[in-house]
Scaffold this active site. Sequence first.
Site: not given
Ligand code: FEO
Length: 395
Positions: A24, A78, A80, A82, A145, A164, A191, A224
């Site tokens: 993104h 979370h 999101e 991903d 976040h 994250d 990051y 991640h």
């Molecule tokens: Fe906020 Fe890795 O998604």
Amino acid sequence: MEPVEIAKDIYCLSAIDWNIRDFHGYSTYQGSTYNAYLILDEKVTLIDTVKAEFAEDLLAAVSQLVDPRSIDIVISNHTEMDHTGGLPRIMHRIGEKKPLYCSKMGYKNLSRHFSQEWNYQPVENGGQLNLGKRTLTFLETRMLHWPDSMFSYCPEEKILFCSDAFGQHYASLERFDDQVGESIMPHAKKYFANILMPYSPLVLKLVDKVTELGLALDMLCPDHGIIWRQDPSRIINAYVEWSTQKPKRKAVVVYDTMWHSTEKMAEVIAEALARQGVEVTPMHLRTCHRSDVVTEVLDAGALLVGSPTLNNGIFPTVADFLTYLKGLKPLNKIGAAFGSYGWSGEAVKIVGKQLEEMKINVIDAGVRVQYVPGESEFKACTELAAKIAAALPKP
Ligand code: FEO
């Protein structure tokens, strides 16, 4: 996807996205990973999932350890996509009525992403869940976040599943910090700069809270990149430093150019700054990605932005960069604008105004040059650099 045992009966299941280069709007030159975690206890527990396209890989990895239908509990730290894109496939396979733990805001947000009526179990901040030999404590980390973000902490193993936070977009077969060494830190910094910079004050408060709670931490397991086990305090201390955004004697000279005039100004400004002991690199916005520029901006004390005037406005790549940076809410910086023009020359004023709007202390009206800079214009660039250098922290 190969399960990696990170502690007895606790596995990291990483979908390695070798080929992603744009996350993104963030350039991921070394790909990324989406980490889920499986705890084999009396209650078999899956923490987070992966992007939708890796859901079958995740199920195959789980199958190497247990029948996916034996998963008793799913936790979403979370919302999101991903980390939740794989949820529909996973829930369908393990059983739609299995409990799905998330924060209260996670419940709202998951419901807005997915139409399935899953067995949501919203948890309170500090809520606990008994898995058998182990427990999990949930810690809300709102706006780190996302509004629904939370961490899951396992005190028996001293492991923090930190969503994250402390992550890196970094594809590799290694799973731990001690396997990759110092080379991981630039990825962690990038990051932080691109994902967490706007929440710097909250990061500092969270670190204080974790310190106050006295959580023992042997391992930080982000969603991640690599896991921090060699010295988790290294990345925590780096987060404190990055969140503080203490300005260094460092300047970023970012610009675009049409016929090399603004470029020449950028180079003269950068060279003059360097002569005065300022760490500086000119960054051309059609050579350097916006996400790499903001990584440099994170700890810089000064930001100089150069834009030619194009059709009474600023150059499109400069507009892109300023829009991106504004959202990241940089702190503690001085700045100035510069640029060339043909016949109207609005760009410098517009850039200066935008820097002020993001609370960058603009210490000079900027340098404007019609068509091509000459000796007197280069002198003005050198004087601008001197003013910036004088206002930066001393060496
Ligand atoms: Fe906020 Fe890795 O998604």
